[in-house]
Design a protein around this motif. Structure first.
Motif, short mmCIF file in Angstrom:
data_model
loop_
_atom_site.label_atom_id
_atom_site.label_comp_id
_atom_site.label_asym_id
_atom_site.label_seq_id
_atom_site.Cartn_x
_atom_site.Cartn_y
_atom_site.Cartn_z
N PHE A 662 78.38 65.31 40.29
CA PHE A 662 78.51 66.75 40.49
C PHE A 662 77.51 67.51 39.63
CE2 PHE A 662 83.23 66.21 41.74
CZ PHE A 662 82.87 66.00 43.06
N ALA A 663 77.30 67.06 38.41
CA ALA A 663 76.35 67.72 37.52
C ALA A 663 74.95 67.68 38.12
CB ALA A 663 76.36 67.06 36.14
N LYS A 664 74.55 66.52 38.60
CA LYS A 664 73.23 66.40 39.21
C LYS A 664 73.11 67.29 40.44
CE LYS A 664 69.91 62.93 40.86
NZ LYS A 664 69.68 61.49 41.13
N GLY A 665 74.17 67.32 41.25
CA GLY A 665 74.15 68.16 42.44
C GLY A 665 74.01 69.63 42.10
N GLN A 666 74.73 70.08 41.07
CA GLN A 666 74.63 71.48 40.67
C GLN A 666 73.24 71.81 40.14
OE1 GLN A 666 76.92 74.13 40.77
NE2 GLN A 666 78.02 72.74 42.14
N ILE A 667 72.65 70.92 39.36
CA ILE A 667 71.33 71.17 38.80
C ILE A 667 70.27 71.19 39.89
CG2 ILE A 667 69.53 70.16 37.33
CD1 ILE A 667 71.85 69.19 35.50
N ILE A 668 70.33 70.23 40.80
CA ILE A 668 69.34 70.19 41.89
C ILE A 668 69.53 71.40 42.80
CG2 ILE A 668 68.66 68.93 43.98
CD1 ILE A 668 69.18 66.33 42.43
N GLY A 669 70.77 71.73 43.12
CA GLY A 669 71.02 72.87 43.99
C GLY A 669 70.52 74.16 43.39
N SER A 670 70.77 74.38 42.10
CA SER A 670 70.30 75.62 41.47
C SER A 670 68.78 75.63 41.36
CB SER A 670 70.93 75.80 40.09
OG SER A 670 70.53 74.80 39.19
N THR A 671 68.18 74.46 41.17
CA THR A 671 66.71 74.40 41.12
C THR A 671 66.12 74.72 42.49
OG1 THR A 671 66.79 72.76 39.35
CG2 THR A 671 64.73 72.92 40.58
N PHE A 672 66.73 74.22 43.56
CA PHE A 672 66.28 74.59 44.91
C PHE A 672 66.35 76.11 45.09
CE2 PHE A 672 67.38 70.31 47.15
CZ PHE A 672 66.22 69.76 46.63
N HIS A 673 67.43 76.71 44.59
CA HIS A 673 67.57 78.16 44.70
C HIS A 673 66.43 78.86 43.97
CE1 HIS A 673 70.80 81.57 44.98
NE2 HIS A 673 69.66 81.91 45.53
N GLY A 674 66.08 78.35 42.78
CA GLY A 674 64.98 78.93 42.03
C GLY A 674 63.63 78.75 42.71
N ILE A 675 63.43 77.59 43.32
CA ILE A 675 62.18 77.35 44.07
C ILE A 675 62.10 78.30 45.26
CG2 ILE A 675 60.93 75.67 45.49
CD1 ILE A 675 62.18 73.47 43.69
N GLU A 676 63.24 78.49 45.93
CA GLU A 676 63.28 79.41 47.07
C GLU A 676 62.87 80.82 46.66
OE1 GLU A 676 66.64 79.42 50.07
OE2 GLU A 676 67.03 81.33 49.07
N VAL A 677 63.41 81.29 45.54
CA VAL A 677 63.06 82.62 45.06
C VAL A 677 61.57 82.68 44.68
CG1 VAL A 677 63.47 84.31 43.22
CG2 VAL A 677 65.39 83.10 44.25
N ALA A 678 61.07 81.60 44.12
CA ALA A 678 59.68 81.59 43.66
C ALA A 678 58.69 81.60 44.81
CB ALA A 678 59.44 80.36 42.78
N LEU A 679 58.96 80.85 45.86
CA LEU A 679 57.94 80.62 46.89
C LEU A 679 58.25 81.19 48.27
CD1 LEU A 679 57.01 76.89 46.09
CD2 LEU A 679 55.82 78.98 45.39
N TYR A 680 59.51 81.49 48.56
CA TYR A 680 59.84 81.83 49.94
C TYR A 680 60.62 83.12 50.12
CZ TYR A 680 58.70 76.87 50.25
OH TYR A 680 58.07 75.66 50.14
N ALA A 681 61.55 83.43 49.26
CA ALA A 681 62.55 84.46 49.53
C ALA A 681 62.24 85.76 48.79
CB ALA A 681 63.94 83.96 49.12
N SER A 682 62.30 86.87 49.53
CA SER A 682 62.12 88.18 48.93
C SER A 682 62.61 89.23 49.92
CB SER A 682 60.65 88.43 48.58
OG SER A 682 60.47 89.71 48.06
N ILE A 683 63.47 90.13 49.45
CA ILE A 683 63.93 91.25 50.27
C ILE A 683 62.89 92.36 50.16
CG2 ILE A 683 65.69 93.02 50.56
CD1 ILE A 683 66.76 90.36 51.37
N GLU A 684 62.29 92.71 51.29
CA GLU A 684 61.22 93.71 51.29
C GLU A 684 61.60 94.92 52.14
OE1 GLU A 684 58.64 93.43 49.41
OE2 GLU A 684 58.95 91.35 48.77
N TYR A 685 61.08 96.10 51.75
CA TYR A 685 61.34 97.34 52.46
C TYR A 685 60.02 98.00 52.84
CZ TYR A 685 66.19 97.23 50.78
OH TYR A 685 67.49 96.89 50.52
N ASN A 686 60.03 98.78 53.93
CA ASN A 686 58.86 99.61 54.22
C ASN A 686 58.97 100.93 53.47
OD1 ASN A 686 60.57 101.30 55.67
ND2 ASN A 686 59.85 100.63 57.68
N ASP A 687 58.01 101.83 53.68
CA ASP A 687 57.98 103.08 52.92
C ASP A 687 59.17 103.98 53.22
OD1 ASP A 687 55.64 102.28 51.74
OD2 ASP A 687 54.34 103.41 53.11
#
Length: 763
Positions: A662-687
Motif C-alpha cells: 500500500f505504501a508503494k502504491g500511494q507513493i507511485i500514485g501521488s508521483t503520477f499525480h505530480g507528473i500529470e501536473v508538471a507535464l499535462y494538466a492545467s485549468i486554463e481560461y480565456n480573457d
C-alpha cells in the motif's frame, strides 16, 4: 489479504449510487443551471416555460431560498457573504444560478434549455496581476486582495548581510484539478427537525459546522462505504450539499443530484494558481543564510473554506529539508472571476516546493556548484529539529535520504554525460521535500487579523472497537474509503493485537455523524497513520488489558505472564491457556466467574497529537508529523520538444512502513499525480473567464501510456516513528521535472511552467 479488493472483485462495492438505487426510493432529481459568464449581472430569470414542462416540479433561485440559507462562515476576517447559489450577479463561469427539480434526471436536464436567464456581462478579472490592480469583483470589498501578511523569522537582516550571492526565482504554478472516477453526488431531505444529507464527501468534519450555520438547522451527514476517488477535491462538495438540502426543504421532498463530468472539470473546485518569488541569500561556498518568500494565491471568486489554507497549510515546513535560520515571508491571496479553489492532493505543497526547489537549483547554477552538493551543505542533519516557523520535525532524516539520493545521482550522472556526448538532450532533475501529514487545523488562524476568535489546535480522532459474543471484532471509524487500503491495514493490526482471524474482523469505515465523531475526522492530509492508527491502538490497548485481566482471573496466573496469539491467551511458558472464544463467551454468558472485572468489551480509542499547538508569535506546527522524500528523474527532450521520462527514483523516509504494498502504491500514485501536473494538466481560461479545458480532450489527464516506471526505496531512520505518505510524490515531482528541463533548454521554449529567472550577484 486485501479486504476491500475482495468486495470490488465480486462487484460488491458500496458506492453512493449503489445505495441510492438499491435502498432509497421516492426522491426527485436535481439539475443545476449555471452561469455561462464569468462575471455578469442577473437581470431577470423567467421560470415560466421551464415549469410548464411535464414532470418539472419547481425551478428554484436564490430568492426562493433566501429565508432558508445564511452565508457560509469564512476563514478570513472580511466583509463578504458566500452562498451556494448566485444572488444578483454571477462571479464565475459555472456558478449555480437556478436549481431545477423534476421527476427524473432527463426531465431536469431538458428543462434547463427552457429556463430563460437574462444577463448583463461585466468585465472579468482572471489573472493575479489584474486582481491586484483592478476594482474588486465584490463591491463591498475595498480590494480583490483578501490576505496580505508579512512575517519575519530569525535574525533576518543580520543573515542577509552575510550573503555575497543573491538569486531571485519567479514561478507561476497553474490551476489544476483531480479527476476521480466518481463525481460529486448528494441526496438530501428535511425531516421536519433536521436535514439528513447523504453524500460522497471525504472530510474533514469541519464542514458539519459550515453546513449547520448555512442551513440554520441541525444536520446529519452520512456517506457510503466506498468513494470512487477524491484526492481532496470532494472536500469542496459541501456548497452543493447545502444547496440540494435547502431545495429539498422547499419542495418538501427528498432530492438527488449527480454532477456531470463537464461540471466537475469547470465548476467543482481546483487547486489554486500561485505566483511565487523566492530570493535566496547565500555565499559562494553554497551556504544559504536567509530566504525571502512572496507567495500569492488566486483563490477564485470566493475564499471558500478552508481557503486560504493552500497558502498556510505548509507553514511549519516552509523551509523544507533545509537548515534555514532566517526567513521573510509574505502571504497574499486574491479573488478573481474563476472557480473557487480548495483541497487538492498535497494542498499547497506542490506550489511551495516547485518554487523552493527550483530556486535551490538556480542558486547552484549561480555559484557553479552541483545542485546535490548545495542540498548536502544545507540539509538538516539531525532527526530532532524545529523550523523557524514552528514546525517540529522528529523521527525521520532528510540527510539519510539525500545520502542515498547522491549515490544514485552520481551513478546516473555518468550515464547521462555519456548520452550527452552522443548528442542526446538529456538531463537529471532532483528535488528534496519534507512531506507534512496529519493537519493541525490551527494553521488556519494565521489568516485571522482580529483577535476575536477562539484558537484552534485540533489533530484528533476516535475509533470504536467491540468484541461481540462470538469473538468477532467490529471496528468503527469516521472516515472514507477511497482506495487507500485502510480497512485491510486496520484488520491486520487488530488481528495481530487481539489474536483474531482477519475474516472475523469487520471494519465500518464511512462518514456518519449519528455516531461519535470529532471535528477533524475524515480522510484527508494523510492523517490515517499518524492520527487514526494511534486512536485504534489506544482502543486495542484497553481491550488487550481487559482480556488479560479476564484470563488472569480464570487461569489463576499473573497478568504479566500472559500473551495473546492465534486465537488464544496463554502463559509465556505455554503451560496454561484459554481460547479467546471461550474467554469472551464466559464474559457474556457467565460473568460471575469474572467478579473482579468491570466494564465491557467495547473500547473507545482517542488520540489528540501532543505535537498540535496554537499560533504563537507567528509560529505554529501546522502538521503533527512529517516525512522526507527525494526524487531523481532523467528527462529527454527530442526534436518534438516534448519531455520524456527515462528513469525515475523515489527515496523516502516516513518511519516504519506498515504495509509495503500500500505504501508503494500511494507513493507511485501521488508521483503520477505530480507528473500529470508538471507535464499535462492545467485549468486554463480565456480573457472572458471561460474555461478552455472543459473536456478530457483539453485537460491533460495522464494515462498508462505516459506513466513511467518508478523505483521506490524506503529508509527507516526510526522504526518507532509513523507518518503519512500519500502526498509527497505530488509535491516532489513537479520541481524534479522542472529542474531537469531547465538543465536541457531555455524553459521559455516549451509551455510547461511560467518560469522567469532573474539572477544577480552581490559583491
Amino acid at each position: 489479504m486485501f479486504k476491500e479488493g475482495f468486495r470490488f472483485v465480486k462487484g460488491e462495492g458500496s458506492y453512493i449510487d449503489d445505495v441510492l438505487t438499491k435502498e432509497i426510493k421516492g426522491y426527485f432529481s436535481v439539475s443545476i443551471v449555471r452561469s455561462p459568464y464569468a462575471h455578469a449581472k442577473i437581470i431577470r430569470i423567467n421560470k415560466e416555460e421551464a415549469e410548464k414542462l411535464d414532470g418539472v416540479i419547481k425551478v428554484i433561485t436564490y430568492n426562493d431560498l433566501k429565508n432558508l440559507l445564511d452565508p457560509f462562515p469564512l476563514s478570513l476576517d472580511i466583509n463578504l457573504e458566500y452562498y451556494p447559489i448566485a444572488r444578483d450577479k454571477t462571479v464565475y463561469y459555472g456558478e449555480p444560478v437556478a436549481v431545477i427539480v423534476a421527476k427524473d434526471d432527463y426531465i431536469a436536464e431538458d428543462a434547463k434549455e427552457l429556463l430563460q436567464v437574462d444577463y448583463e456581462p461585466l468585465d472579468a478579472i482572471i489573472s493575479i496581476s489584474d486582481a491586484i490592480s483592478k476594482p474588486p469583483i465584490h463591491p463591498n470589498l475595498k480590494s480583490n486582495i483578501v490576505l496580505d501578511k508579512t512575517f519575519i523569522y530569525g535574525k533576518y537582516m543580520d543573515e542577509i548581510k552575510k550573503a555575497n550571492v543573491v538569486i531571485e526565482e519567479k514561478i507561476k504554478f497553474p490551476r489544476y484539478t483531480s479527476s476521480p472516477l466518481e463525481t460529486y453526488e448528494v441526496y438530501a431531505k428535511y425531516n421536519g427537525e433536521e436535514y439528513e444529507i447523504f453524500s460522497n464527501f471525504q472530510g474533514p468534519f469541519t464542514i458539519h459546522y459550515l453546513l449547520s450555520k448555512a442551513l440554520k438547522s441541525k444536520v446529519v451527514i452520512r456517506g457510503p462505504r466506498d468513494i470512487g476517488g477524491s484526492f481532496g477535491i470532494k472536500s469542496a462538495i459541501y456548497p452543493y450539499m447545502a444547496l440540494v438540502a435547502a431545495s429539498s426543504r422547499l419542495v418538501n421532498r427528498p432530492l438527488k443530484w449527480i454532477e456531470t463530468r463537464n461540471e466537475h472539470l469547470t465548476s467543482s473546485s481546483v487547486g489554486a494558481e500561485r505566483e511565487s518569488i523566492i530570493r535566496i541569500y547565500g555565499d559562494k561556498e553554497g551556504k544559504i543564510h536567509a530566504i525571502d518568500m512572496e507567495l500569492t494565491d488566486n483563490l477564485g471568486a470566493y475564499p471558500r473554506p478552508p481557503e486560504p489554507g493552500n497558502l498556510l497549510r505548509n507553514h511549519g515546513n516552509l523551509t523544507g529539508p533545509y537548515d534555514i535560520q532566517a526567513l521573510k515571508l509574505t502571504y497574499r491571496a486574491v479573488l478573481t472571476n474563476t472557480v473557487p479553489t480548495g483541497l487538492n492532493r498535497g494542498y499547497g505543497g506542490p506550489h511551495l516546493y516547485l518554487a523552493l526547489e527550483s530556486a535551490i537549483d538556480e542558486f547552484a547554477r549561480e555559484i557553479g556548484m552541483d545542485p546535490i552538493e548545495v542540498r548536502m551543505r544545507n540539509v538538516i542533519k539531525t532527526i530532532q529539529y524545529e523550523t523557524v516557523t514552528g514546525g517540529r520535525y522528529y523521527g525521520f532524516s532528510c540527510y539519510n535520504v539525500l545520502k542515498r539520493m547522491k549515490e544514485l545521482y552520481d551513478k546516473l550522472k555518468v550515464e547521462v554525460n555519456e548520452e550527452r556526448k552522443r548528442g542526446k538532450r538529456v538531463a537529471i532533475g532532483t528535488s528534496l521535500v519534507v512531506e507534512p501529514s496529519g493537519t493541525n487545523i490551527g494553521y488556519l488562524d494565521l489568516a485571522r487579523e482580529s483577535k476575536d476568535y477562539l484558537p484552534k489546535s485540533s489533530a484528533q480522532d476516535m475509533v470504536i472497537v467491540q468484541i461481540d459474543p462470538y469473538s468477532k471484532v467490529k471496528v468503527t471509524v469516521n472516515g472514507t474509503n477511497e482506495g487507500q487500503g485502510h480497512e485491510t491495514v486496520i484488520s491486520e493490526i487488530v488481528s495481530k493485537r487481539l489474536g483474531v482471524s482477519p475474516e472475523d474482523i469487520e471494519v465500518i469505515y464511512n462518514v456518519d455523524t449519528t455516531r461519535p465523531w470529532v471535528i477533524s475526522s475524515g480522510s484527508y492530509s494523510s492523517r490515517f497513520t499518524p492520527i487514526v492508527l494511534p486512536a485504534l491502538n489506544n482502543a486495542l490497548d484497553q481491550l488487550e488489558n481487559k482480556l488479560k485481566d479476564m484470563a488472569s482471573e480464570i487461569l489463576g496466573v499473573q497478568k504479566s505472564e500472559l500473551k495473546i496469539q492465534n486465537g488464544r491467551i496463554s502463559t509465556v511458558s505455554g503451560d496454561k491457556s484459554i481460547s479467546l472464544r471461550h474467554l469472551v463467551g464466559t464474559f457474556y454468558w457467565d460473568p460471575v466467574k469474572l467478579k473482579g472485572i468491570e466494564g465491557s468489551l467495547t473500547a473507545v480509542g482517542y488520540f489528540q497529537s501532543p505535537y498540535a499547538d496554537n499560533i504563537k508569535e507567528g509560529k505554529i506546527n501546522s502538521s503533527i508529523s512529517y516525512g522526507c522524500m527525494g526524487h531523481i528523474v532523467e528527462i529527454e527532450i527530442d526534436e518534438t520538444n516534448i519531455p520524456k521520462i527515462l528513469k525515475y527514483y523515489v527515496i523516502h523516509d516516513a518511519g516504519k512502513i506498515i504495509n509495503e504494498n500500500f505504501a508503494k502504491g500511494q507513493i507511485i500514485g501521488s508521483t503520477f499525480h505530480g507528473i500529470e501536473v508538471a507535464l499535462y494538466a492545467s485549468i486554463e481560461y480565456n480573457d472572458e473567464g471561460i474555461p478552455l479545458t472543459q473536456t478530457f480532450s483539453d485537460y491533460g489527464v495522464m494515462t498508462a501510456i505516459e506513466s513511467p516506471n518508478i523505483e521506490v526505496e524506503h529508509i527507516e531512520s526510526n522504526s518507532d516513528y509513523f507518518s503519512g505518505l500519500g502526498e509527497g510524490g505530488t509535491m516532489a515531482a513537479p520541481p524534479a521535472i522542472l529542474n531537469a528541463v531547465k538543465s536541457i533548454i531555455n524553459v521559455k521554449e516549451i509551455p510547461i511552467f511560467t518560469v522567469l529567472t532573474n539572477k544577480c550577484s552581490k559583491t
